[in-house]
Design a protein around this motif. Structure first.
Motif, PDB file in Angstrom:
ATOM      1  N   ASP A 146       5.848   7.761 -24.811  1.00 26.33           N
ATOM      2  CA  ASP A 146       5.230   8.807 -25.820  1.00 26.33           C
ATOM      3  C   ASP A 146       5.674  10.105 -25.256  1.00 26.33           C
ATOM      4  OD1 ASP A 146       3.797   6.779 -26.881  1.00 26.33           O
ATOM      5  OD2 ASP A 146       1.923   6.795 -25.710  1.00 26.33           O
ATOM      6  N   GLY A 147       6.276  10.649 -25.989  1.00 26.55           N
ATOM      7  CA  GLY A 147       6.719  12.288 -25.542  1.00 26.55           C
ATOM      8  C   GLY A 147       5.688  13.077 -25.433  1.00 26.55           C
ATOM      9  N   GLU A 148       5.977  14.180 -24.811  1.00 25.65           N
ATOM     10  CA  GLU A 148       4.784  15.225 -24.816  1.00 25.65           C
ATOM     11  C   GLU A 148       4.272  15.962 -26.315  1.00 25.65           C
ATOM     12  OE1 GLU A 148       1.696  17.739 -23.037  1.00 25.65           O
ATOM     13  OE2 GLU A 148       3.155  16.237 -22.037  1.00 25.65           O
ATOM     14  N   ARG A 149       5.516  16.038 -26.931  1.00 24.79           N
ATOM     15  CA  ARG A 149       5.181  16.811 -28.377  1.00 24.79           C
ATOM     16  C   ARG A 149       4.495  15.696 -29.347  1.00 24.79           C
ATOM     17  NH1 ARG A 149       7.537  16.438 -33.235  1.00 24.79           N
ATOM     18  NH2 ARG A 149       9.227  14.999 -32.509  1.00 24.79           N
ATOM     19  N   GLU A 150       4.971  14.597 -29.371  1.00 22.36           N
ATOM     20  CA  GLU A 150       4.379  13.430 -30.103  1.00 22.36           C
ATOM     21  C   GLU A 150       2.853  13.344 -29.762  1.00 22.36           C
ATOM     22  OE1 GLU A 150       7.178  12.946 -28.602  1.00 22.36           O
ATOM     23  OE2 GLU A 150       8.485  12.527 -30.023  1.00 22.36           O
ATOM     24  N   TRP A 151       2.383  13.171 -28.391  1.00 26.17           N
ATOM     25  CA  TRP A 151       1.068  13.251 -27.888  1.00 26.17           C
ATOM     26  C   TRP A 151       0.369  14.109 -28.255  1.00 26.17           C
ATOM     27  CZ3 TRP A 151      -1.628   9.014 -25.862  1.00 26.17           C
ATOM     28  CH2 TRP A 151      -2.790   9.319 -25.218  1.00 26.17           C
ATOM     29  N   GLU A 152       0.910  15.269 -28.208  1.00 27.90           N
ATOM     30  CA  GLU A 152       0.054  16.530 -28.363  1.00 27.90           C
ATOM     31  C   GLU A 152      -0.343  16.511 -29.934  1.00 27.90           C
ATOM     32  OE1 GLU A 152      -1.462  18.419 -26.501  1.00 27.90           O
ATOM     33  OE2 GLU A 152      -0.643  17.702 -24.655  1.00 27.90           O
ATOM     34  N   GLU A 153       0.570  16.191 -30.715  1.00 25.04           N
ATOM     35  CA  GLU A 153       0.407  16.272 -32.280  1.00 25.04           C
ATOM     36  C   GLU A 153      -0.659  15.340 -32.479  1.00 25.04           C
ATOM     37  OE1 GLU A 153       3.037  15.825 -36.249  1.00 25.04           O
ATOM     38  OE2 GLU A 153       4.054  16.332 -34.460  1.00 25.04           O
ATOM     39  N   VAL A 154      -0.460  13.950 -32.156  1.00 22.98           N
ATOM     40  CA  VAL A 154      -1.361  12.927 -32.584  1.00 22.98           C
ATOM     41  C   VAL A 154      -2.780  13.149 -32.102  1.00 22.98           C
ATOM     42  CG1 VAL A 154      -2.122  10.353 -32.236  1.00 22.98           C
ATOM     43  CG2 VAL A 154       0.121  11.121 -32.778  1.00 22.98           C
ATOM     44  N   MET A 155      -2.961  13.967 -30.780  1.00 23.12           N
ATOM     45  CA  MET A 155      -4.194  14.159 -30.175  1.00 23.12           C
ATOM     46  C   MET A 155      -4.821  15.502 -31.099  1.00 23.12           C
ATOM     47  SD  MET A 155      -4.997  12.031 -28.078  1.00 23.12           S
ATOM     48  CE  MET A 155      -3.930  10.880 -28.461  1.00 23.12           C
ATOM     49  N   GLY A 156      -3.970  16.196 -31.531  1.00 21.23           N
ATOM     50  CA  GLY A 156      -4.538  17.312 -32.195  1.00 21.23           C
ATOM     51  C   GLY A 156      -4.912  16.803 -33.456  1.00 21.23           C
ATOM     52  N   LEU A 157      -4.310  16.032 -34.327  1.00 14.87           N
ATOM     53  CA  LEU A 157      -4.814  15.454 -35.578  1.00 14.87           C
ATOM     54  C   LEU A 157      -6.110  14.759 -35.299  1.00 14.87           C
ATOM     55  CD1 LEU A 157      -1.537  14.039 -37.095  1.00 14.87           C
ATOM     56  CD2 LEU A 157      -2.750  15.796 -37.962  1.00 14.87           C
ATOM     57  N   LEU A 158      -6.168  14.106 -34.413  1.00 14.90           N
ATOM     58  CA  LEU A 158      -7.644  13.184 -34.120  1.00 14.90           C
ATOM     59  C   LEU A 158      -8.608  14.024 -33.742  1.00 14.90           C
ATOM     60  CD1 LEU A 158      -6.344  10.511 -31.815  1.00 14.90           C
ATOM     61  CD2 LEU A 158      -7.166  10.037 -34.170  1.00 14.90           C
ATOM     62  N   SER A 159      -8.426  15.281 -33.073  1.00 14.14           N
ATOM     63  CA  SER A 159      -9.258  16.145 -32.910  1.00 14.14           C
ATOM     64  C   SER A 159     -10.029  16.829 -33.797  1.00 14.14           C
ATOM     65  CB  SER A 159      -9.002  17.369 -31.921  1.00 14.14           C
ATOM     66  OG  SER A 159      -8.001  18.185 -32.153  1.00 14.14           O
ATOM     67  N   GLU A 160      -9.097  17.110 -35.130  1.00 13.96           N
ATOM     68  CA  GLU A 160      -9.627  17.801 -36.357  1.00 13.96           C
ATOM     69  C   GLU A 160     -10.087  16.720 -37.356  1.00 13.96           C
ATOM     70  OE1 GLU A 160      -5.715  19.044 -37.924  1.00 13.96           O
ATOM     71  OE2 GLU A 160      -5.443  20.748 -36.443  1.00 13.96           O
ATOM     72  N   THR A 161     -10.223  15.428 -36.949  1.00 15.46           N
ATOM     73  CA  THR A 161     -10.730  14.404 -37.630  1.00 15.46           C
ATOM     74  C   THR A 161     -12.431  14.618 -37.673  1.00 15.46           C
ATOM     75  OG1 THR A 161      -8.952  12.989 -37.624  1.00 15.46           O
ATOM     76  CG2 THR A 161     -10.895  12.059 -38.468  1.00 15.46           C
ATOM     77  N   ASP A 162     -13.088  14.733 -38.640  1.00 14.23           N
ATOM     78  CA  ASP A 162     -14.561  14.835 -38.593  1.00 14.23           C
ATOM     79  C   ASP A 162     -15.174  13.488 -38.257  1.00 14.23           C
ATOM     80  OD1 ASP A 162     -14.640  17.484 -39.345  1.00 14.23           O
ATOM     81  OD2 ASP A 162     -14.942  16.744 -41.456  1.00 14.23           O
ATOM     82  N   GLY A 163     -16.189  13.264 -37.164  1.00 15.52           N
ATOM     83  CA  GLY A 163     -16.697  12.092 -36.923  1.00 15.52           C
ATOM     84  C   GLY A 163     -16.347  11.377 -35.694  1.00 15.52           C
TER      85      GLY A 163
END
Length: 102
Positions: free
Chosen positions: A48-65
């Protein structure tokens, strides 16, 4: 082995790093055990690359609930509440027409 089959084997589509990580995280969240316990821990793999990890974690952090807990071992635990009846998908049942009794 025919020529067409050999060509199909050579035309395999490789997933990008972000697609692989998205698919892995999605499968982990949707796993029946995770759905019952309403939490899952995602470990970052060496692939898992740094950029990919940060992008997916960012999307999850924006997800309500979804609550995110960043662990000391660089894993992330996701927790969520059970969905209400209003949020659940509606099951479509076909009605069976009965013959009129007259």
């Amino acid at each position: 082995m025919g020529v067409m089959q050999q060509q199909k084997e050579h035309q395999r589509v490789e997933l990008t790093g972000i697609e692989r990580l998205n698919l892995r995280v999605s499968n982990m969240i949707n796993h029946p055990v995770a759905q019952i316990q309403r939490w899952v821990t995602i470990h970052r793999l060496d692939t898992d690359g740094e950029r990919e990890w940060e992008e997916v974690m960012g999307l999850l952090s924006e997800t309500d609930g979804i609550d995110m807990i960043f662990n000391d071992d660089e894993s992330v635990t996701l927790k969520w509440e059970a969905s209400t009846d209003e949020d659940r998908p509606v099951e479509v049942c076909e009605s069976v027409e009965e013959a009129a009794p007259f």
